[in-house]
Write a protein that holds these residues in place. Structure first.
Motif, mmCIF file in Angstrom:
data_model
loop_
_atom_site.group_PDB
_atom_site.id
_atom_site.type_symbol
_atom_site.label_atom_id
_atom_site.label_comp_id
_atom_site.label_asym_id
_atom_site.label_seq_id
_atom_site.Cartn_x
_atom_site.Cartn_y
_atom_site.Cartn_z
ATOM 1 N N ASN A 37 -2.798 3.648 6.712
ATOM 2 C CA ASN A 37 -3.055 4.494 5.549
ATOM 3 C C ASN A 37 -4.549 4.587 5.261
ATOM 4 O OD1 ASN A 37 -0.358 4.883 5.227
ATOM 5 N ND2 ASN A 37 -0.096 3.319 3.649
ATOM 6 N N ASP B 284 0.818 -1.199 0.000
ATOM 7 C CA ASP B 284 0.000 0.000 0.000
ATOM 8 C C ASP B 284 0.857 1.256 0.000
ATOM 9 O OD1 ASP B 284 -2.452 1.316 0.106
ATOM 10 O OD2 ASP B 284 -2.103 1.761 2.212
ATOM 11 N N ASN C 68 -0.107 5.419 0.565
ATOM 12 C CA ASN C 68 -1.256 6.211 1.012
ATOM 13 C C ASN C 68 -1.702 7.134 -0.115
ATOM 14 O OD1 ASN C 68 -3.199 7.108 2.690
ATOM 15 N ND2 ASN C 68 -1.899 8.615 3.719
HETATM 16 C C1 NAG Z 1 1.275 3.512 3.956
HETATM 17 O O1 NAG Z 1 1.753 4.255 2.867
HETATM 18 C C2 NAG Z 1 3.134 4.558 2.932
HETATM 19 C C3 NAG Z 1 3.482 5.407 1.737
HETATM 20 O O2 NAG Z 1 2.518 6.412 1.532
HETATM 21 C C4 NAG Z 1 3.943 3.298 2.964
HETATM 22 O O3 NAG Z 1 5.301 3.575 3.081
HETATM 23 C C5 NAG Z 1 3.506 2.440 4.127
HETATM 24 O O4 NAG Z 1 4.182 1.241 4.112
HETATM 25 C C6 NAG Z 1 2.019 2.202 4.064
HETATM 26 N N1 NAG Z 1 1.594 1.491 5.243
HETATM 27 C C7 NAG Z 1 1.052 0.261 5.169
HETATM 28 C C8 NAG Z 1 0.640 -0.320 6.440
HETATM 29 O O5 NAG Z 1 0.878 -0.292 4.113
#
Ligand code: NAG
Ligand code: NAG
Length: 820
Positions: free
Chosen positions: A485, A445, A447
């Motif tokens: 996220n 993922d 965000n």
């Molecule tokens: C949420 O997004 C960020 C980048 O925007 C990423 O580095 C991070 O791993 C993500 N968190 C999850 C739990 O996937």
């Protein structure tokens, strides 16, 4: 020939005769002569030799006798005295091997008896050839016999004697044997075969020789015998393979029992020496499990799995052995031909999983390697991804059979969070084999999605007088991102509502989105307000979104009607003059009441509860207008009191009452006992009323001045705030809750009106104009207003209609009481 021979014989005979003559000279008469003379042949003249008279012979009955009973071999011719051969004389027959052969005969003469011994010495003549016992001499010689070996041969036999016996032997010329002739102890000749060159049964199984024995006669005579040499086998030959190398090709996976080849070795020897058995020599354990050789037939068969990929060639040493162990070797070279029996193998060398969803097209996510153990075309591979996924295989330029898995499109974890990428590899064999491998690729993922509210706007309807802490409404926003996220936190955007911070009105549960009322609301204070709710995710950086929540406060019937005119506590100063000339149906007065509530709760109805003269006045149920029911008559009381009850339409209904004082008169002067019309006037009460009026007027005046100043001050900014004919209402007079939204205590200019008043309002013929224009209203106000309208079920009297009445009454009060 015969002629020569007989001539020679005659010559020999002549010499014998000479010898014979010599013997005659002594006692017995000896005759020597060769054997085998013809019958009648003359041996000699015995008469002459004995000195006998031939003439006497016959007379004296001369005859030859043999001693005893022996045979008579000779006769005497009485006429000539000659001794002749009577019987065949065969020296060999008569004397055998004796060196001399003398046959004794007697000559008998009678008268006188005379007996002469006659010795017939039979001389040998070479009349016999050497002879062998059998026609054939059979000899068996083993082929392995060495050179120089001797084989004694049977002697030849010659009946003749002496010189005429066997003198020598000779052997037909041949490759293997020579003859060795020897003399034995007794002087006989014998011969031996001597092996001069070794025999080879495989070349020549038999040797036939002719042995000739020759005697010493003149001419010599000879006899022959056939020597039959049988060459006996010796195991002198090793088996010989038909080929020194057998080249065979064998398809892999040939089933058990497949005949690979039949080797053949022959052994020139015979019998058991020539029996060949086969064996595999010096082969590995693996080969032993794969091939088997029939020891008798030489057939090599497959007994185990043939796998080209394990071993593509075999070299089998095959040996052939005969009974006594002579061995020879051959080689079977087996070439295994490939069969497309191995599926391609796909090996995942590396994989970047999870891959962030914002990875760009062209990013390499993994490396695969494909292999095929077959050979040539069977190992030529084609590799592909057949599915509809945003990935493709890019072959490595430098390294064969390596591919990169590359992104071809945009990834979106919220759409597809993982891919099962199936890679297919097919070889070019016939038929082709293929295999597939599925790679699971997770999308990580990023965000990239802000929270999104489920609704565009939220509106909450809250009944006033709510309990603080009760839930007002729930907002919900979703964020498809993963974990933090996508975790939504709600908050209120800091703002002011009516000058107070929003947090003093509402609170929101950050996790659930439930909005709570912080305080109890009062519809009459404000009907609605808006707040901005933020939804923010926990990503880094966080993304947020907002939504407007409109809170509509709904009215409750918590305000009873407020009677503005006449004064509800029955003050007799408020007296309505009714001209005597009024007719039935004429408007004489009006009860003015307001209700701070809205809608049904503010829909007022008027009823006359009690009147001095019941049949004189009627009241409009909703207008509050008091009208004449009939014409006045002289008998009617001058002072009339009407008690009016005003009730709203709420549930439960709230009400108020007031007393309307009416004086039927054309002239104020005719009202001397104005005080009397009160039911129970008291001085103290009057004083109170005067005080109230004074305060009211003062307040009104002050307010007026302040307002004028304020208007002046704000003139440029608010040009619409006009006072053309407007009458300000003392704030204190209005019901406390009857506050306008602005909270200034004054009516808006929008609600300006024109009032035409006749002093004393004898006709009560007033008119008011609402000067506001719908189109000039702010949208907010319009909605607020229509909402109130739509909230009310039935027809209602708008507050704007009420306000002129209030003003009217103020004007009336002022004008009426000031003179006092
Ligand atoms: C949420 O997004 C960020 C980048 O925007 C990423 O580095 C991070 O791993 C993500 N968190 C999850 C739990 O996937
Ligand atoms: C609310 O959202 C709108 C558009 O989504 C944005 O332009 C605005 O800045 C946001 N307001 C706040 C206070 O975040």
């Amino acid at each position: 020939m015969d002629f020569i021979r007989s001539s020679v014989s005659a010559l020999i005979l002549f010499f014998y005769f000479l010898g014979l003559m010599v013997h005659v000279a002594f006692g017995d008469i000896n005759y020597s002569f060769p054997e085998e003379l013809k019958r009648g042949s003359v041996i000699g003249n015995i008469a002459k030799d004995l000195g006998l008279d031939v003439k006497d012979l016959a007379a004296r009955k001369a005859r030859i006798d043999a001693e005893g009973n022996r045979k008579r071999y000779c006769n005497i011719n009485p006429m000539t005295g000659e001794l002749t051969v009577a019987e065949r004389l065969d020296r060999e027959g008569l004397c055998g091997k004796k060196a001399s052969c003398v046959i004794k005969q007697e000559l008998m003469l009678e008268n006188p008896l005379e007996l002469h011994r006659v010795n017939l010495n039979v001389q040998d003549v070479n009349d016999n050839s050497p002879k062998f016992e059998d026609d054939v001499i059979r000899i068996e010689i083993r082929e392995s016999t060495f050179k120089g070996a001797r084989f004694l041969l049977e002697e030849a036999h010659d009946a003749d004697h002496g010189q005429n016996s066997v003198k020598t032997y000779s052997l037909q010329r041949n490759d293997h044997f020579v003859l060795s002739v020897n003399t034995n102890d007794i002087g006989g000749k014998y011969s031996e075969l001597v092996l001069e060159k070794e025999l080879d049964r495989e070349q020549q199984q038999e040797v036939t020789l002719i042995l000739t024995a020759v005697d010493g006669g003149t001419p010599p005579r000879s006899g022959t015998v056939t020597i039959h040499v049988t060459v006996l086998d010796a195991n002198d030959n090793a088996p010989v393979f038909s080929q020194s190398v057998y080249k065979v090709s064998l398809s892999e996976n040939s089933p058990v029992g497949t005949v690979l080849v039949t080797v053949n070795a022959t052994d020139a020897d015979e019998g058991s020496n020539g029996e060949v058995i086969y064996a595999l020599g010096h082969i590995s354990e693996e080969e032993k499990n794969i091939f088997s050789l029939d020891r008798k037939t030489g057939t090599i068969t497959v007994i185990g799995p043939i796998d080209f990929e394990e071993e593509s060639t075999f070299e089998l040493r095959v040996l052939a052995k005969d009974a006594s162990g002579l061995t020879s070797y051959s080689m079977v070279m087996v070439e295994i031909t490939d069969v497309n029996d191995n599926e391609p193998v796909i090996i995942l060398k590396s994989l970047n999983s999870p891959i962030p969803e914002n990875a760009l097209p062209g990013t390499e996510v993994g490396i695969i390697n494909v292999q095929d153990r077959d050979s040539e075309n069977n190992r030529q591979l084609r590799c592909s991804i057949e599915q509809n996924v945003p990935f493709k295989l890019v072959p490595s330029i430098s390294i064969k059979n390596y591919y990169s898995v590359v992104i071809t499109g945009d990834l979106d974890r919220e759409m597809v969070s993982e891919y099962d990428i199936t890679i297919t590899a097919t070889d070019q064999g016939f038929p082709p084999l293929s295999s597939a491998k599925t790679i699971q690729l997770l999308v990580a993922d990023v965000n990239d999605n802000p929270p999104v509210f489920e609704e565009q706007t939220y509106s909450a309807h809250v009944k006033e007088n709510n309990k603080p802490g009760s839930a007002v409404c729930t907002v919900a926003a979703t964020d498809p991102d993963w974990r933090q996220n996508g975790t939504v936190v709600y908050s209120l955007f800091p703002s002011d509502v009516n000058g107070a911070p929003v947090t003093s009105f509402l609170s929101i549960n950050g996790d659930t989105g439930v909005i709570h009322a912080v305080r109890s609301y009062d519809y009459e204070q404000f009907k609605s307000f808006k707040v901005l709710v933020l939804a923010r995710d926990n990503g880094s950086p966080p993304l947020s979104n907002n939504v407007t929540v409109s809170v509509f406060i709904m009215d409750e019937n918590d305000n009873s009607p407020q009677i503005l005119y006449p004064s509800p506590d029955g003050n007799s100063f408020m007296t309505e003059m009714v001209p005597k000339t009024v007719h039935a149906g004429s408007l004489v007065s009006k009860v003015i009441a307001v209700d701070a509530d809205c809608g049904q709760n503010a829909w007022l109805s008027y009823h006359i509860v009690k009147a001095t003269d019941q049949g004189l006045f009627t009241i409009g149920v909703h207008s509050g207008e008091i009208k004449m029911q009939r014409d006045l008559s002289e008998s009617d009381n001058m002072k009339q009191n009407v008690i009016v009850s005003v009730s709203d339409n709420g549930q439960p209904s709230l009400s108020a009452t007031c007393v309307m004082y009416l004086i039927i008169s054309d002239n104020l002067a005719e009202v001397p006992e104005l005080k009397d019309i009160t039911f129970d006037d008291t001085n103290s009460r009057l004083t109170l009323y005067l005080t109230v009026a004074l305060v009211t007027v003062t307040t009104f005046f002050l307010t007026f001045v302040i307002t004028v100043l304020a208007v002046r001050f704000c003139h440029k900014r608010k040009p619409r705030l006009m006072f053309d004919g407007a009458v300000t209402i003392p704030g204190a007079y209005l019901p406390p809750n009857y506050a306008d939204v602005e909270g200034t205590g004054t009516l808006r200019s929008n609600f300006n009106y024109d009032a035409y008043l006749t002093t004393g309002s004898r006709t009560s013929d007033f008119k008011f104009i609402t000067s506001y224009n719908e189109s000039t209203l702010p949208a907010e106000l319009t909605r607020e207003k229509t909402e109130c309208v739509t909230d009310d079920l039935g027809e209602q009297r708008d507050i704007t209609q009420v306000r002129p009445h209030i003003l009217y009454n103020f004007a009336f009060v002022i004008l009426f009481y000031f003179p006092l």
